[in-house]
Design a protein around this motif. Structure first.
Motif, PDB file in Angstrom:
ATOM      1  N   ASP A  74       4.495  34.707  12.087  1.00  0.00           N
ATOM      2  CA  ASP A  74       4.023  33.535  11.535  1.00  0.00           C
ATOM      3  C   ASP A  74       4.030  33.509   9.884  1.00  0.00           C
ATOM      4  N   VAL A  75       3.985  34.745   9.285  1.00  0.00           N
ATOM      5  CA  VAL A  75       4.068  34.874   7.996  1.00  0.00           C
ATOM      6  C   VAL A  75       5.343  34.790   7.607  1.00  0.00           C
ATOM      7  N   ASP A  76       6.439  34.905   8.601  1.00  0.00           N
ATOM      8  CA  ASP A  76       7.584  34.834   7.886  1.00  0.00           C
ATOM      9  C   ASP A  76       8.209  33.274   7.828  1.00  0.00           C
ATOM     10  N   LYS A  77       8.442  32.781   6.713  1.00  0.00           N
ATOM     11  CA  LYS A  77       8.751  31.442   6.491  1.00  0.00           C
ATOM     12  C   LYS A  77      10.484  31.264   6.406  1.00  0.00           C
ATOM     13  N   GLY A  78      10.855  32.221   6.892  1.00  0.00           N
ATOM     14  CA  GLY A  78      12.480  31.838   6.834  1.00  0.00           C
ATOM     15  C   GLY A  78      13.164  32.214   5.726  1.00  0.00           C
ATOM     16  N   ASP A  79      12.624  32.408   4.589  1.00  0.00           N
ATOM     17  CA  ASP A  79      13.212  32.767   3.385  1.00  0.00           C
ATOM     18  C   ASP A  79      13.752  33.994   3.163  1.00  0.00           C
ATOM     19  N   GLY A  80      13.789  34.975   3.842  1.00  0.00           N
ATOM     20  CA  GLY A  80      14.252  36.261   3.999  1.00  0.00           C
ATOM     21  C   GLY A  80      13.456  37.365   3.340  1.00  0.00           C
ATOM     22  N   SER A  81      12.219  36.692   3.072  1.00  0.00           N
ATOM     23  CA  SER A  81      11.408  37.942   2.307  1.00  0.00           C
ATOM     24  C   SER A  81      10.592  38.727   3.291  1.00  0.00           C
ATOM     25  N   ILE A  82      10.947  38.529   4.527  1.00  0.00           N
ATOM     26  CA  ILE A  82      10.287  39.411   5.921  1.00  0.00           C
ATOM     27  C   ILE A  82      11.372  40.243   6.369  1.00  0.00           C
ATOM     28  N   LYS A  83      11.315  41.609   6.707  1.00  0.00           N
ATOM     29  CA  LYS A  83      12.144  42.149   7.471  1.00  0.00           C
ATOM     30  C   LYS A  83      11.384  43.084   8.429  1.00  0.00           C
ATOM     31  N   TYR A  84      11.979  43.070   9.702  1.00  0.00           N
ATOM     32  CA  TYR A  84      11.375  43.917  11.110  1.00  0.00           C
ATOM     33  C   TYR A  84      11.869  45.173  11.131  1.00  0.00           C
ATOM     34  N   ILE A  85      11.008  45.956  11.507  1.00  0.00           N
ATOM     35  CA  ILE A  85      11.415  47.534  11.991  1.00  0.00           C
ATOM     36  C   ILE A  85      10.829  47.784  13.101  1.00  0.00           C
ATOM     37  N   LEU A  86      11.657  48.399  13.961  1.00  0.00           N
ATOM     38  CA  LEU A  86      11.290  48.893  15.433  1.00  0.00           C
ATOM     39  C   LEU A  86      11.386  50.312  15.512  1.00  0.00           C
ATOM     40  N   SER A  87      10.190  50.845  16.131  1.00  0.00           N
ATOM     41  CA  SER A  87      10.194  52.404  16.423  1.00  0.00           C
ATOM     42  C   SER A  87       9.669  52.482  17.753  1.00  0.00           C
ATOM     43  N   GLY A  88       9.730  53.745  18.440  1.00  0.00           N
ATOM     44  CA  GLY A  88       9.249  53.923  19.633  1.00  0.00           C
ATOM     45  C   GLY A  88      10.385  54.546  20.746  1.00  0.00           C
ATOM     46  N   GLU A  89      10.026  54.279  21.855  1.00  0.00           N
ATOM     47  CA  GLU A  89      11.129  55.219  22.894  1.00  0.00           C
ATOM     48  C   GLU A  89      12.401  54.060  22.926  1.00  0.00           C
ATOM     49  N   GLY A  90      13.352  54.917  22.456  1.00  0.00           N
ATOM     50  CA  GLY A  90      14.816  54.132  22.635  1.00  0.00           C
ATOM     51  C   GLY A  90      15.040  53.430  21.314  1.00  0.00           C
ATOM     52  N   ALA A  91      14.075  53.495  20.358  1.00  0.00           N
ATOM     53  CA  ALA A  91      14.565  52.559  19.355  1.00  0.00           C
ATOM     54  C   ALA A  91      15.644  53.084  18.364  1.00  0.00           C
ATOM     55  N   SER A  92      16.537  52.397  18.012  1.00  0.00           N
ATOM     56  CA  SER A  92      17.882  52.686  17.367  1.00  0.00           C
ATOM     57  C   SER A  92      18.953  53.264  18.323  1.00  0.00           C
ATOM     58  N   SER A  93      18.673  54.274  19.277  1.00  0.00           N
ATOM     59  CA  SER A  93      19.344  54.841  20.359  1.00  0.00           C
ATOM     60  C   SER A  93      19.637  53.641  21.411  1.00  0.00           C
ATOM     61  N   ILE A  94      18.808  52.915  21.823  1.00  0.00           N
ATOM     62  CA  ILE A  94      18.978  51.965  23.035  1.00  0.00           C
ATOM     63  C   ILE A  94      18.912  50.756  22.736  1.00  0.00           C
ATOM     64  N   PHE A  95      17.968  50.571  21.655  1.00  0.00           N
ATOM     65  CA  PHE A  95      17.220  49.171  21.565  1.00  0.00           C
ATOM     66  C   PHE A  95      17.476  49.175  20.083  1.00  0.00           C
ATOM     67  N   ILE A  96      18.177  47.997  19.542  1.00  0.00           N
ATOM     68  CA  ILE A  96      18.168  47.742  17.893  1.00  0.00           C
ATOM     69  C   ILE A  96      17.684  46.451  17.501  1.00  0.00           C
ATOM     70  N   ILE A  97      17.217  46.094  16.570  1.00  0.00           N
ATOM     71  CA  ILE A  97      16.695  44.817  16.086  1.00  0.00           C
ATOM     72  C   ILE A  97      17.453  44.312  14.864  1.00  0.00           C
ATOM     73  N   ASP A  98      17.356  42.965  14.617  1.00  0.00           N
ATOM     74  CA  ASP A  98      18.147  42.248  13.590  1.00  0.00           C
ATOM     75  C   ASP A  98      16.830  42.452  12.593  1.00  0.00           C
ATOM     76  N   GLU A  99      16.837  42.988  11.577  1.00  0.00           N
ATOM     77  CA  GLU A  99      15.820  43.161  10.611  1.00  0.00           C
ATOM     78  C   GLU A  99      15.498  41.736   9.946  1.00  0.00           C
ATOM     79  N   ASN A 100      16.377  41.008  10.087  1.00  0.00           N
ATOM     80  CA  ASN A 100      16.177  39.538   9.378  1.00  0.00           C
ATOM     81  C   ASN A 100      15.648  38.710  10.247  1.00  0.00           C
ATOM     82  N   THR A 101      16.153  38.618  11.508  1.00  0.00           N
ATOM     83  CA  THR A 101      15.726  37.621  12.784  1.00  0.00           C
ATOM     84  C   THR A 101      14.783  38.137  13.472  1.00  0.00           C
TER      85      THR A 101
END
Length: 551
Positions: A74-101
């Motif tokens: 809820d900190v994300d106001k939709g202005d592109g100032s926040i990016k999302y990072i994913l880590s842990g089991e299968g991150a990047s190799s199996i699961f990917i995240i759109d850092e913007n959305t």
């Protein structure tokens, strides 16, 4: 239109994916500041994260990455100032995240049976400072099961045994199939059992997989082995469920439900009368359709005129009845015997006594065949006596033998010269009269043991043997003899009456009451008055005494 296994799985995937996305879309506007449901055991803390419950359908076959869900702060106001990072089991190799959305996608096909869930961590960072705007949070992506595994019998194929003649419903063996699908979700792992091959003899419990007998009185002797095919089907056996099969080989084990039976009501055997005692006369066998201990039997002679002459025993290896001779056979005395023989099971099962007696009877007739036997003497040993004074040709005695066969062939006699090397005796070939052939001397040989031969006139090869002991009677035909040569010395000062020598005599004859000898000095010695002889009146130890006379 019928669907194959693969097409059906794809259809389920599409339906499940649709339901999953619909649920996420409905839940997306809602926001929660507590930890996700899978962390409900910990202390609840406020969060600015917003997410949906994440599920991924396994075995997705599409070409595009599969949408999993969205992370949003809820900190994300939709202005592109926040990016999302994913880590842990299968991150990047199996699961990917759109850092913007914050949208998460799966890039590979997943298999719940290999891994049922993945634990990941999410972070929201300020794009300019690259510093977290939210504490790192952990969440789980669960793999949603589909019915993509058929039941498998890991212990098959099976072998089992059940006694023949078992009642209906007797348990045989339990088979078990396992399904790798999720047992907590739907019916994908709920298995039911059915029998595809093996009716109407056997049945299977649908829920437990216990195989039971379905027909009464199954007979091993008619058929001893059955091949069953058992199916396990998931989805509670409904259409579209997957199935697996296994084979079960059921062997009927033997019970004693068959009595022994002689294949013939009577038997006949011919036996030569010369067969030795303990010889086998015949082997008979009662047939028993059972096997092992259930086919073990014993035989008995229960009646007939051969009791005491024959006996029967069982061969443990072949279960044959062995008839043997207990007494010598004599064709001239009895030409045939009849035996009534019983065969009975040794281990009778009381459950099957109603089927009839577990024994059987047969008759054995034994014909005694005549054998050309050698002549037989009237006595095994003849005792005869003759005086040693008997003249040549004196009759000592007579032996007699006859042919025991029905032909009663005439017999001729002779003496076995190996037992009469000096030929002291003769025998009349026709009459068996034994006479002296030489002068006899008891002192040389007191007893003569000779063998007399009796031969059939028509078959000289048949020879009987008789034994004769001839005792020689003594006569007094030997004079006494001094036991030894005597030589005596005497001292010059010997006193009158002193014994200077004992003398003794022997006699080769053998009177019944012993010898009595009389001693005297010869005429020449009688004139010598220096010595005298004292006779002991027949004592076997007379002595010579000398007396010195002084002039």
């Amino acid at each position: 239109m019928k669907l194959g296994k693969v097409e059906f799985c794809h259809l389920l995937q599409i339906i499940a994916l649709f339901l999953c996305l619909s649920g996420m879309n409905q839940a997306e506007p809602s926001r929660s500041r507590s930890k996700p449901y899978f962390q409900s055991g910990r202390t609840r803390t406020k969060r600015s994260w917003v997410w949906n419950q994440f599920f991924v359908l396994e075995e997705y076959m599409g070409t595009d990455p599969l949408y999993v869900g969205k992370l949003h702060s809820d900190v994300d106001k939709g202005d592109g100032s926040i990016k999302y990072i994913l880590s842990g089991e299968g991150a990047s190799s199996i699961f990917i995240i759109d850092e913007n959305t914050g949208d998460i996608h799966a890039t590979k096909r997943l298999d719940r049976e290999e891994q049922a869930y993945y634990t990941l961590r999410a972070q929201a960072l300020d794009r300019l400072t690259n510093k977290p705007v939210e504490p790192e949070s952990e969440f789980v992506i669960k793999i949603q099961d589909i019915n993509d595994n058929e039941p498998k019998f890991l212990d098959g194929p099976y072998t089992a045994g059940v006694p023949e003649m078992s009642p209906v419903g007797t348990s045989v063996v339990q088979v078990t199939a396992t399904d790798a699908d999720d047992p907590t979700y739907g019916n994908s792992a709920r298995v039911v059992y059915s029998i595809l091959q093996g009716q109407p003899y056997f049945s299977v419990e649908p829920k437990t997989g216990v195989i039971k007998t379905a027909l009464p009185n199954m007979d091993r002797e008619a058929k001893d082995q059955y091949l069953l095919v058992i199916q396990a089907k998931d989805m509670v056996g409904q259409n579209g469920g997957l199935s697996g099969t296994t084979s079960v080989t059921v062997t009927l084990t033997d019970v004693n439900d068959n009595p022994p039976r002689f294949p013939r009501r009577s038997y006949q055997y011919n036996v030569p009368e010369s067969l030795p005692v303990a010889s086998v006369v015949a082997r008979i066998k009662a047939a028993d359709a059972d096997v092992g201990p259930n086919a073990e039997m014993e035989y008995k002679i229960v009646d007939g005129d051969g009791l005491g002459v024959f006996k029967i025993s069982v061969d443990k290896d072949t279960q044959e009845g062995i008839i043997t001779i207990q007494k010598e056979l004599d064709f001239e005395a009895k030409t045939s015997y009849t035996l009534r023989i019983e065969a009975a099971n040794m281990h009778v099962d009381p459950r099957f006594l109603s089927l009839g007696p577990f024994n059987d009877m047969t008759t054995v007739k034994i014909i005694v065949e005549d054998v050309d036997e050698p002549p037989v003497f009237t006595s095994r040993l003849y005792s005869m006596v003759v005086s040693e004074a008997a003249k040549v040709g004196t009759i000592i005695g007579t032996v007699a033998a006859h042919d025991p066969d029905a032909s009663n062939s005439p017999v001729r006699y002779s003496i076995d010269r190996n037992t009469d090397l000096e030929r002291y005796f003769n025998i009349d070939a026709n009459s068996g009269v034994i006479t002296t052939a030489k002068s006899l001397d008891r002192e040389t040989n007191a007893v003569h043991n000779i063998t007399v031969l009796a031969m059939e006139s028509q078959n000289p090869a048949q020879i009987g043997r008789g034994y004769v002991a001839i005792t020689i009677l003594d006569i007094n035909d030997n004079a006494p003899e001094f036991a030894m040569e005597y030589e005596t010395t005497v001292c010059e000062n010997a006193q009158p009456g002193q014994v200077i020598q004992k003398i003794s005599a022997i006699d080769k004859d053998d009177p019944p009451n012993g010898h009595q000898f009389y001693f005297s000095l010869t005429a020449e010695a009688a004139n010598n008055h220096n010595f005298t002889l004292q006779d002991n009146k027949g004592d076997v130890s007379p002595y010579l005494s000398g007396a010195v006379n002084l002039y």
